[in-house]
Write a protein that holds these residues in place. Structure first.
Motif, PDB file in Angstrom:
ATOM      1  N   ALA A  86       0.831  -1.208   0.000  1.00  0.00           N
ATOM      2  CA  ALA A  86       0.000   0.000   0.000  1.00  0.00           C
ATOM      3  C   ALA A  86       0.866   1.259   0.000  1.00  0.00           C
ATOM      4  O   ALA A  86       0.456   2.304  -0.518  1.00  0.00           O
ATOM      5  CB  ALA A  86      -0.931  -0.005   1.209  1.00  0.00           C
ATOM      6  N   GLY A  87       2.055   1.165   0.589  1.00  0.00           N
ATOM      7  CA  GLY A  87       3.011   2.260   0.546  1.00  0.00           C
ATOM      8  C   GLY A  87       2.634   3.492   1.349  1.00  0.00           C
ATOM      9  O   GLY A  87       3.140   4.585   1.081  1.00  0.00           O
ATOM     10  N   GLN A  88       1.790   3.343   2.332  1.00  0.00           N
ATOM     11  CA  GLN A  88       1.358   4.479   3.142  1.00  0.00           C
ATOM     12  C   GLN A  88       1.820   4.318   4.590  1.00  0.00           C
ATOM     13  O   GLN A  88       1.846   3.215   5.126  1.00  0.00           O
ATOM     14  CB  GLN A  88      -0.165   4.616   3.101  1.00  0.00           C
ATOM     15  N   ASN A  89       2.201   5.441   5.194  1.00  0.00           N
ATOM     16  CA  ASN A  89       2.615   5.474   6.606  1.00  0.00           C
ATOM     17  C   ASN A  89       3.808   4.561   6.898  1.00  0.00           C
ATOM     18  O   ASN A  89       3.934   4.009   8.007  1.00  0.00           O
ATOM     19  CB  ASN A  89       1.436   5.076   7.519  1.00  0.00           C
ATOM     20  N   LEU A  90       4.694   4.416   5.898  1.00  0.00           N
ATOM     21  CA  LEU A  90       5.848   3.545   6.098  1.00  0.00           C
ATOM     22  C   LEU A  90       6.914   4.179   6.994  1.00  0.00           C
ATOM     23  O   LEU A  90       7.920   3.540   7.306  1.00  0.00           O
ATOM     24  CB  LEU A  90       6.462   3.170   4.748  1.00  0.00           C
ATOM     25  N   ASP A  91       6.701   5.432   7.391  1.00  0.00           N
ATOM     26  CA  ASP A  91       7.613   6.066   8.333  1.00  0.00           C
ATOM     27  C   ASP A  91       7.295   5.681   9.781  1.00  0.00           C
ATOM     28  O   ASP A  91       8.047   5.992  10.694  1.00  0.00           O
ATOM     29  CB  ASP A  91       7.563   7.583   8.187  1.00  0.00           C
ATOM     30  N   LYS A  92       6.164   4.994   9.986  1.00  0.00           N
ATOM     31  CA  LYS A  92       5.764   4.586  11.330  1.00  0.00           C
ATOM     32  C   LYS A  92       6.400   3.252  11.680  1.00  0.00           C
ATOM     33  O   LYS A  92       6.628   2.398  10.832  1.00  0.00           O
ATOM     34  CB  LYS A  92       4.243   4.455  11.410  1.00  0.00           C
ATOM     35  N   GLN A  93       6.665   3.038  12.969  1.00  0.00           N
ATOM     36  CA  GLN A  93       7.166   1.760  13.443  1.00  0.00           C
ATOM     37  C   GLN A  93       5.989   0.879  13.833  1.00  0.00           C
ATOM     38  O   GLN A  93       5.042   1.339  14.470  1.00  0.00           O
ATOM     39  CB  GLN A  93       8.111   1.959  14.629  1.00  0.00           C
ATOM     40  N   VAL A  94       6.058  -0.385  13.428  1.00  0.00           N
ATOM     41  CA  VAL A  94       4.943  -1.313  13.657  1.00  0.00           C
ATOM     42  C   VAL A  94       5.468  -2.627  14.233  1.00  0.00           C
ATOM     43  O   VAL A  94       6.667  -2.902  14.208  1.00  0.00           O
ATOM     44  CB  VAL A  94       4.182  -1.590  12.346  1.00  0.00           C
ATOM     45  N   TYR A  95       4.524  -3.431  14.740  1.00  0.00           N
ATOM     46  CA  TYR A  95       4.829  -4.757  15.266  1.00  0.00           C
ATOM     47  C   TYR A  95       4.338  -5.805  14.269  1.00  0.00           C
ATOM     48  O   TYR A  95       3.233  -5.691  13.731  1.00  0.00           O
ATOM     49  CB  TYR A  95       4.124  -4.989  16.605  1.00  0.00           C
ATOM     50  N   VAL A  96       5.155  -6.845  14.023  1.00  0.00           N
ATOM     51  CA  VAL A  96       4.785  -7.937  13.124  1.00  0.00           C
ATOM     52  C   VAL A  96       5.117  -9.258  13.797  1.00  0.00           C
ATOM     53  O   VAL A  96       6.226  -9.447  14.307  1.00  0.00           O
ATOM     54  CB  VAL A  96       5.528  -7.851  11.773  1.00  0.00           C
ATOM     55  N   SER A  97       4.151 -10.167  13.795  1.00  0.00           N
ATOM     56  CA  SER A  97       4.320 -11.490  14.381  1.00  0.00           C
ATOM     57  C   SER A  97       4.566 -12.516  13.281  1.00  0.00           C
ATOM     58  O   SER A  97       3.905 -12.484  12.235  1.00  0.00           O
ATOM     59  CB  SER A  97       3.080 -11.865  15.193  1.00  0.00           C
ATOM     60  N   GLY A  98       5.522 -13.424  13.489  1.00  0.00           N
ATOM     61  CA  GLY A  98       5.789 -14.454  12.489  1.00  0.00           C
ATOM     62  C   GLY A  98       6.670 -15.559  13.024  1.00  0.00           C
ATOM     63  O   GLY A  98       7.092 -15.545  14.191  1.00  0.00           O
ATOM     64  N   THR A  99       6.954 -16.511  12.148  1.00  0.00           N
ATOM     65  CA  THR A  99       7.819 -17.648  12.473  1.00  0.00           C
ATOM     66  C   THR A  99       9.072 -17.563  11.610  1.00  0.00           C
ATOM     67  O   THR A  99       8.984 -17.322  10.404  1.00  0.00           O
ATOM     68  CB  THR A  99       7.095 -18.981  12.202  1.00  0.00           C
ATOM     69  N   ILE A 100      10.227 -17.761  12.209  1.00  0.00           N
ATOM     70  CA  ILE A 100      11.480 -17.674  11.455  1.00  0.00           C
ATOM     71  C   ILE A 100      11.574 -18.832  10.463  1.00  0.00           C
ATOM     72  O   ILE A 100      11.460 -20.005  10.839  1.00  0.00           O
ATOM     73  CB  ILE A 100      12.694 -17.670  12.398  1.00  0.00           C
ATOM     74  N   VAL A 101      11.794 -18.470   9.196  1.00  0.00           N
ATOM     75  CA  VAL A 101      11.962 -19.461   8.136  1.00  0.00           C
ATOM     76  C   VAL A 101      13.419 -19.903   8.073  1.00  0.00           C
ATOM     77  O   VAL A 101      13.731 -21.094   8.043  1.00  0.00           O
ATOM     78  CB  VAL A 101      11.548 -18.869   6.765  1.00  0.00           C
ATOM     79  N   SER A 102      14.326 -18.946   8.043  1.00  0.00           N
ATOM     80  CA  SER A 102      15.755 -19.235   7.998  1.00  0.00           C
ATOM     81  C   SER A 102      16.516 -18.006   8.475  1.00  0.00           C
ATOM     82  O   SER A 102      15.993 -16.893   8.474  1.00  0.00           O
ATOM     83  CB  SER A 102      16.206 -19.614   6.588  1.00  0.00           C
ATOM     84  N   VAL A 103      17.756 -18.234   8.867  1.00  0.00           N
ATOM     85  CA  VAL A 103      18.623 -17.153   9.343  1.00  0.00           C
ATOM     86  C   VAL A 103      19.776 -17.005   8.361  1.00  0.00           C
ATOM     87  O   VAL A 103      20.535 -17.942   8.139  1.00  0.00           O
ATOM     88  CB  VAL A 103      19.171 -17.447  10.756  1.00  0.00           C
ATOM     89  N   LYS A 104      19.905 -15.821   7.772  1.00  0.00           N
ATOM     90  CA  LYS A 104      20.987 -15.575   6.818  1.00  0.00           C
ATOM     91  C   LYS A 104      22.297 -15.312   7.538  1.00  0.00           C
ATOM     92  O   LYS A 104      23.336 -15.853   7.173  1.00  0.00           O
ATOM     93  CB  LYS A 104      20.639 -14.386   5.921  1.00  0.00           C
TER      94      LYS A 104
END
Length: 447
Positions: free
Chosen positions: A68-86
């Motif tokens: 959507a490209g809107q309000n990307l200057d804001k900090q947000v929380y995202v929940s997920g599961t780690i797929v792999s570690v680079k």
């Protein structure tokens, strides 16, 4: 009696028939593992969450938020599961790059770029994260050249349900009691800066690099506005704002910077005192230092070598020179080709010492032409030295075609701004296995 016996025999035969059916091999046409059947793909998770601490985005919602490209200057929380570690860099920067998704597979994953550990602390172990770990990450989301990611500066808010228990470290001082640059260096050397962020007040002596991807600047501070004492690495602007260009800061301005202080050993083995990345300017004042308008170095090569000298690092016995002034065409010329042979050789055309003191930036420009080379960047290099002994390559903006036509090219010398003993060198290098190119240069200028 006979009827009873016949009935019993019939029951026995029937039981035998049913029992035997269990041992009959299955027909060859029967397939219990039909590999030709394509499994039905698992549907993507529905976007959920509002991006807050109480209601984090899931990864599907985070990806949609980026699109959507809107309000990307804001900090947000995202929940997920780690797929792999680079990578987990537990030695130098203490950050990690890894990938998360809603189901732990690579489908619909989100990149977490150079993030910090739980509670915004640096990673101290390379095995800290693993695939399958459940995380809530906090930071800014971006679309970086087509890659949807958490940008640098994010951190893990919770790991497998555990949140950081430690309270944020207290600042080491206040804006009113900001350390001078000399005091900051003393604190770093004494190991007294690891406990939190500090305020440092100094005068900008040079601005060396603009990171367009992260909209940050690397610059130097000192107490006298001249020396490069304390490097502010990849710092942000006033109150954490993004920088738009390298010129957003100028030498001579006084700033108060807040950030983590540390020492850093670079690839050359030099110990650099620095304010770590993601610092911010708290206040800024003062007038930028005026840039000298006259050229620091000029060499046309019209009538001679203009005080340049040649240093034949490797000169084969078959040759008497590599660099030579062409008086009729008014330029300097270099080649290690003679007759039908290409000879392995190295020779540097070196400038006299010149000063970039008082400057915040500098650019070398010159005209160059060439022919017969196989690899331009290997055959002809521009180098810089501040002691006449150690020479460092600097990239050219343009190389000529193999057509003898002069083209204008330039090199950014801003990393050497403020230095008073600078030399430039034009290094001719041929390995003897590849073609020995011929190079011509003129109209050299440093401003």
């Amino acid at each position: 009696m006979k009827k009873i016996i016949f009935s019993m025999m019939a029951l026995a035969l029937t039981a035998t028939a049913f029992t035997g059916c269990e041992d009959v091999p299955a027909p060859y046409s029967m397939n219990f593992d039909d590999s030709n059947v394509t499994p039905t793909p698992k549907p993507a998770a529905d976007p959920k969450g509002s991006g807050t601490e109480a209601d984090p985005f899931n990864v599907a919602a985070a990806l949609k938020y980026i699109e959507a490209g809107q309000n990307l200057d804001k900090q947000v929380y995202v929940s997920g599961t780690i797929v792999s570690v680079k990578e987990i860099d537990a030695t130098n920067y203490g950050n990690a790059t890894y990938y998360i998704s809603d189901d732990g597979t690579a489908s619909g994953q989100l990149t977490v770029y150079r993030g910090y550990d739980l509670g915004n602390k640096k990673f101290t172990a390379a095995d800290r994260l693993k695939a399958g770990d459940k995380v809530v990450v906090y930071g800014k989301l971006v679309n970086f050249n087509g890659t949807k990611e958490f940008t640098q500066g994010n951190y893990i808010y919770s790991l497998n349900g555990k949140k950081a228990e430690d309270t944020p470290a207290a600042d080491l001082n206040t804006e009113a009691t900001a350390w001078t640059v000399a005091e900051a260096v003393q604190k770093i050397q004494a190991g007294q800066t690891a406990g939190g962020e500090a305020y440092v007040k100094g005068i900008i002596s040079a601005v060396t690099y603009y990171d367009a991807a992260h909209k940050s600047l690397t610059y130097y501070l000192s107490d006298n506005g001249t020396d490069k004492v304390l490097q502010v690495f990849s710092g942000k602007g006033l109150n954490g704002a993004d920088f738009a260009a390298k010129t957003d800061l100028q030498a001579g301005q006084t700033v108060v910077v807040k950030g983590n202080l540390k020492s850093f050993t670079n690839k050359k083995g030099q110990v650099v005192m620095e304010v770590d990345k993601d610092s911010k300017i708290v206040s800024i004042s003062g007038t930028p230092s005026p840039q000298p308008s006259v050229a620091a170095l000029t060499a046309k090569f019209d009538a001679g070598m203009d005080n340049f000298t040649t240093n034949d690092i490797s000169l084969p016995s078959q040759l008497t020179y590599i660099w030579k002034h062409d008086a009729s065409r008014k330029y300097m010329k270099a080649s290690s080709h003679k007759g039908t042979s290409d000879y392995a050789a190295q020779s540097r055309l070196e400038s006299p010492v010149f000063s970039l003191a008082g400057r915040t930036s500098a650019t070398l420009t010159f005209m160059v032409a060439g022919n017969y080379f196989s690899n331009a960047a290997s055959n002809f290099k521009v180098q810089v030295s501040t002691d006449g002994t150690t020479w460092n390559d600097v990239p050219l903006s343009t190389y000529p075609a193999k057509d003898w036509k002069f083209v204008a090219t330039s090199c950014d010398l801003s990393a050497y701004a403020g230095q008073s003993t600078v030399r430039i060198g034009f290094l001719y290098a041929c390995d003897g296995a590849n073609a020995a190119g011929t190079w011509e240069i003129k109209d050299v200028e440093v401003k």
